[in-house]
Motif scaffolding. Structure first.
Motif, PDB file in Angstrom:
ATOM      1  N   LYS A   1     143.886  82.229 192.561  1.00 29.37           N
ATOM      2  CA  LYS A   1     144.392  83.510 193.060  1.00 29.37           C
ATOM      3  C   LYS A   1     142.696  84.169 193.795  1.00 29.37           C
ATOM      4  O   LYS A   1     141.810  83.509 193.109  1.00 29.37           O
ATOM      5  N   PRO A   2     142.483  84.208 195.040  1.00 29.08           N
ATOM      6  CA  PRO A   2     141.072  85.291 195.092  1.00 29.08           C
ATOM      7  C   PRO A   2     140.626  86.091 193.605  1.00 29.08           C
ATOM      8  O   PRO A   2     139.587  85.599 193.805  1.00 29.08           O
ATOM      9  N   PHE A   3     141.246  86.634 192.983  1.00 27.09           N
ATOM     10  CA  PHE A   3     140.430  86.908 192.129  1.00 27.09           C
ATOM     11  C   PHE A   3     140.007  86.638 191.212  1.00 27.09           C
ATOM     12  O   PHE A   3     138.553  86.534 190.956  1.00 27.09           O
ATOM     13  N   CYS A   4     140.818  85.855 190.861  1.00 22.55           N
ATOM     14  CA  CYS A   4     140.402  84.652 189.895  1.00 22.55           C
ATOM     15  C   CYS A   4     139.022  83.488 190.475  1.00 22.55           C
ATOM     16  O   CYS A   4     138.168  83.431 189.503  1.00 22.55           O
ATOM     17  N   GLU A   5     139.100  82.757 191.495  1.00 23.70           N
ATOM     18  CA  GLU A   5     138.137  82.295 192.437  1.00 23.70           C
ATOM     19  C   GLU A   5     136.637  83.457 192.220  1.00 23.70           C
ATOM     20  O   GLU A   5     136.014  82.860 192.133  1.00 23.70           O
TER      21      GLU A   5
END
Length: 170
Positions: A136-140
């Motif tokens: 997910k973008p937040f994780c990356e």
């Protein structure tokens, strides 16, 4: 097994960092309130760990390095920089540990040591967020840099079996 509660940034980030360590048996993600002036809930985790594998000093050191422990930014109400303690001895130990790391930082550490009062767990859908959603973008954008720092500065404390399938994402 010992427990300590930690707050500083997003609980998804804090959860992922501490889930990735050797000796950490469990991480509860949610909101913590303290006794006294900081009674309002803020995002935090409770970390349950084996002191024969990882020391409280190491847990606190990693916490100081993996969130903005010197920044009194505008979101501090939601993301209080704190170590929440469960005993008077733990309180004294945590204060001393934070003091010993002050010289490692250019700016003043604002991380407070507070008495734990209450915990409210996050809803199930967002618990274990990173390990359920690593792409997910937040994780990356936000969690991977913290895990990179963890691997760079605290490799010997990192649970390689836990993160081996995610290291390539870093």
């Amino acid at each position: 097994m010992m427990r300590i509660a930690l707050g500083g940034g997003c609980h998804w980030c804090t959860e992922a960092v501490f889930q990735s360590l050797k000796g950490v048996e469990k991480v509860d993600q949610g909101y913590v309130a303290s006794v006294g002036e900081n009674q309002a809930f803020s995002e935090a985790v409770i970390v349950y760990f084996n002191t024969k594998v990882i020391a409280l000093k190491t847990i606190i050191e990693i916490h100081l390095y993996t969130h903005k422990s010197t920044s009194n930014h505008s979101m501090r109400g939601k993301y209080r920089s704190a170590v929440y303690v469960f005993s008077e001895k733990q309180k004294q130990d945590a204060k001393l540990i934070i003091k010993t790391f002050q010289n490692d930082f250019d700016n003043l550490l604002i991380t407070q040591v507070l008495d734990f009062a209450a915990f409210e767990a996050s809803r199930e859908a967002i618990q274990n967020y990173y390990y359920k959603n690593p792409k997910k973008p937040f994780c990356e954008s936000f969690i991977n840099p913290k895990l990179q720092l963890l691997l760079k500065q605290f490799l010997i404390h990192t649970d390689q079996d836990k993160i081996k399938n995610y290291v390539l994402l870093l």
